[in-house]
Design an enzyme around this catalytic site. Structure first.
Site, PDB file in Angstrom:
ATOM      1  N   GLU A   1     -17.775  12.285  22.477  1.00 42.33           N
ATOM      2  CA  GLU A   1     -16.562  13.009  22.088  1.00 42.33           C
ATOM      3  C   GLU A   1     -16.104  12.761  20.656  1.00 42.33           C
ATOM      4  O   GLU A   1     -15.084  13.296  20.227  1.00 42.33           O
ATOM      5  CB  GLU A   1     -15.459  12.743  23.100  1.00 42.33           C
ATOM      6  CG  GLU A   1     -15.862  13.413  24.410  1.00 42.33           C
ATOM      7  CD  GLU A   1     -14.839  13.367  25.517  1.00 42.33           C
ATOM      8  OE1 GLU A   1     -13.719  12.915  25.281  1.00 42.33           O
ATOM      9  OE2 GLU A   1     -15.193  13.789  26.626  1.00 42.33           O
TER      10      GLU A   1
ATOM     11  N   HIS B   1      -2.758   2.467   8.356  1.00 35.72           N
ATOM     12  CA  HIS B   1      -3.845   1.662   7.788  1.00 35.72           C
ATOM     13  C   HIS B   1      -3.998   0.403   8.615  1.00 35.72           C
ATOM     14  O   HIS B   1      -2.998  -0.215   9.008  1.00 35.72           O
ATOM     15  CB  HIS B   1      -3.528   1.317   6.331  1.00 35.72           C
ATOM     16  CG  HIS B   1      -4.390   0.224   5.763  1.00 35.72           C
ATOM     17  ND1 HIS B   1      -5.749   0.343   5.638  1.00 35.72           N
ATOM     18  CD2 HIS B   1      -4.077  -1.013   5.289  1.00 35.72           C
ATOM     19  CE1 HIS B   1      -6.244  -0.766   5.118  1.00 35.72           C
ATOM     20  NE2 HIS B   1      -5.247  -1.615   4.895  1.00 35.72           N
TER      21      HIS B   1
ATOM     22  N   HIS C   1      -7.247  -2.865   9.964  1.00 34.72           N
ATOM     23  CA  HIS C   1      -8.509  -3.557   9.672  1.00 34.72           C
ATOM     24  C   HIS C   1      -9.359  -3.726  10.939  1.00 34.72           C
ATOM     25  O   HIS C   1      -9.605  -4.858  11.370  1.00 34.72           O
ATOM     26  CB  HIS C   1      -8.218  -4.948   9.091  1.00 34.72           C
ATOM     27  CG  HIS C   1      -7.349  -4.965   7.868  1.00 34.72           C
ATOM     28  ND1 HIS C   1      -6.672  -6.093   7.442  1.00 34.72           N
ATOM     29  CD2 HIS C   1      -7.050  -4.002   6.964  1.00 34.72           C
ATOM     30  CE1 HIS C   1      -5.992  -5.828   6.330  1.00 34.72           C
ATOM     31  NE2 HIS C   1      -6.191  -4.554   6.018  1.00 34.72           N
TER      32      HIS C   1
ATOM     33  N   HIS D   1     -12.888  -3.432   3.844  1.00 30.63           N
ATOM     34  CA  HIS D   1     -11.450  -3.673   3.970  1.00 30.63           C
ATOM     35  C   HIS D   1     -10.873  -3.099   5.271  1.00 30.63           C
ATOM     36  O   HIS D   1     -10.306  -3.849   6.061  1.00 30.63           O
ATOM     37  CB  HIS D   1     -10.719  -3.070   2.749  1.00 30.63           C
ATOM     38  CG  HIS D   1      -9.238  -3.301   2.736  1.00 30.63           C
ATOM     39  ND1 HIS D   1      -8.543  -3.663   1.608  1.00 30.63           N
ATOM     40  CD2 HIS D   1      -8.302  -3.215   3.719  1.00 30.63           C
ATOM     41  CE1 HIS D   1      -7.259  -3.814   1.902  1.00 30.63           C
ATOM     42  NE2 HIS D   1      -7.091  -3.536   3.189  1.00 30.63           N
TER      43      HIS D   1
ATOM     44  N   GLU E   1       0.828  -1.217   0.000  1.00 22.97           N
ATOM     45  CA  GLU E   1       0.000   0.000   0.000  1.00 22.97           C
ATOM     46  C   GLU E   1       0.862   1.266   0.000  1.00 22.97           C
ATOM     47  O   GLU E   1       0.388   2.345   0.358  1.00 22.97           O
ATOM     48  CB  GLU E   1      -0.943   0.011   1.216  1.00 22.97           C
ATOM     49  CG  GLU E   1      -1.831  -1.203   1.376  1.00 22.97           C
ATOM     50  CD  GLU E   1      -2.859  -1.395   0.255  1.00 22.97           C
ATOM     51  OE1 GLU E   1      -2.887  -0.585  -0.694  1.00 22.97           O
ATOM     52  OE2 GLU E   1      -3.619  -2.377   0.337  1.00 22.97           O
TER      53      GLU E   1
HETATM   54  P1  13P Z   1       1.042  -5.385   3.207  1.00 22.29           P
HETATM   55  O1  13P Z   1       1.456  -6.645   3.933  1.00 22.29           O
HETATM   56  O2  13P Z   1       1.585  -5.314   1.818  1.00 22.29           O
HETATM   57  O3  13P Z   1       1.361  -4.144   4.024  1.00 22.29           O
HETATM   58  O4  13P Z   1      -0.541  -5.437   3.025  1.00 22.29           O
HETATM   59  C1  13P Z   1      -1.406  -5.511   4.117  1.00 22.29           C
HETATM   60  C2  13P Z   1      -2.695  -4.823   3.876  1.00 22.29           C
HETATM   61  O5  13P Z   1      -3.382  -4.484   4.814  1.00 22.29           O
HETATM   62  C3  13P Z   1      -3.125  -4.555   2.482  1.00 22.29           C
HETATM   63  O6  13P Z   1      -4.173  -3.640   2.452  1.00 22.29           O
HETATM   64 ZN    ZN Z   2      -5.353  -3.632   4.348  1.00 23.29          ZN
END
Ligand code: 13P
Ligand code: ZN
Length: 270
Positions: free
Chosen positions: A169, A139, A141, A210, A116
């Site tokens: 808040e 980033h 999940h 995602h 990413e």
């Molecule tokens: P990477 O292992 O390449 O960082 O990918 C993980 C991920 O969350 C892809 O969106």
């Molecule tokens: Zn991801």
């Protein structure tokens, strides 16, 4: 030369990645983080003339020419970073208008930066345009935010208003709200460009089905931003199937704006 593993930024990143894993936001190799570093700081820890490898990025980012980033490696597990930082993390310098990254430290054993990387670098450019103090793109999940993208409509105003209503808040922590991308193929320049565009107006960008992107000036702020949005999504997922008897009204949101000296996103409150 000082030991790079003692650098404050390195210590904080390793602690944060470990904590992200502990929160359940980063299963397997899920998630990635990039942190912009100052040359001034770095030169006490690394010989900046010693390039280990040059890695093509597959995109251009002229604004980041000569900038340094500490970035998680692709395919690497956050849970392992604390035990082998030099395999799971890397420090790169962007050159050739962002088309190449010079590896100065890390990715031992032949690794490279996250898949990413386009979304990270393009988001850094977008956020630096709004806030010159921005240093972090994160980033991950988180389960409830992800779950919410299956059952809530993806309109940004509606999604933001729901999150604001879930904890008092929220509007204070993310007054600019949450922007939302539809499902898109991850790891591409296209999702990178779309994320960066959304980053111009908010520090949080949801990737439907995602995960989420957050940006901020330091790791605590960025982690806290995602943590707060995820908490709100958790409340939503606990109550979405129940009749809503009470809520936080727009009038109460305006009281919060006054009390905390913030302003909710233009047009999002009545
Ligand atoms: P990477 O292992 O390449 O960082 O990918 C993980 C991920 O969350 C892809 O969106
Ligand atoms: Zn991801």
């Amino acid at each position: 030369m000082k030991n790079i593993l003692d650098m404050k930024e390195m210590v904080e990143l390793i602690r944060t990645l470990t904590n992200m894993y502990a929160h359940g936001w980063d299963e397997r190799n899920g998630g990635n983080v990039s942190m912009m570093l100052d040359e001034k700081t770095l030169k006490d820890y690394l010989d900046l003339g010693k390039v280990l490898r040059t890695i093509p990025t597959g995109f251009e980012a002229k604004e980041l020419e000569g900038k340094y980033f500490l970035v998680t490696g692709t395919g690497k597990y956050f849970k392992n970073v604390q035990y082998a930082p030099e395999e799971n993390l890397g420090i790169v310098r962007l050159v050739d208008g962002g088309k190449n990254a010079e590896l100065l430290w890390g990715y031992e054993g032949g690794g490279k930066f996250t898949s990413e990387f386009p979304a990270h670098m393009m988001s850094h450019v977008a956020r630096l345009g709004v806030d010159p103090e921005n240093r972090i793109v994160m980033h991950c999940h988180p389960s409830n935010l992800l779950a919410m993208t299956y059952v809530h409509d993806l309109d940004e105003k509606s999604f933001t208003r729901t999150l604001w209503q879930m904890c008092t808040e929220c509007i204070v922590v993310f007054p600019d709200g949450v922007n939302v991308l539809p499902w898109m193929l991850c790891g591409t320049n296209e999702i990178g460009e779309a994320t960066a565009e959304k980053m111009k107006t908010a520090r949080l960008v949801v990737w439907s089905q995602h995960g989420i992107y957050g940006a901020g000036k330091d790791l605590d702020e960025t982690f806290g931003l995602i943590e707060t949005a995820e908490k709100a999504a958790e409340i939503y997922m606990k109550i979405a199937h129940l009749p809503r008897v009470n809520t936080i009204t727009d009038d109460e949101m305006h009281q919060l704006e006054k009390r905390f000296g913030i302003k909710g996103r233009e047009g999002y409150l009545d």
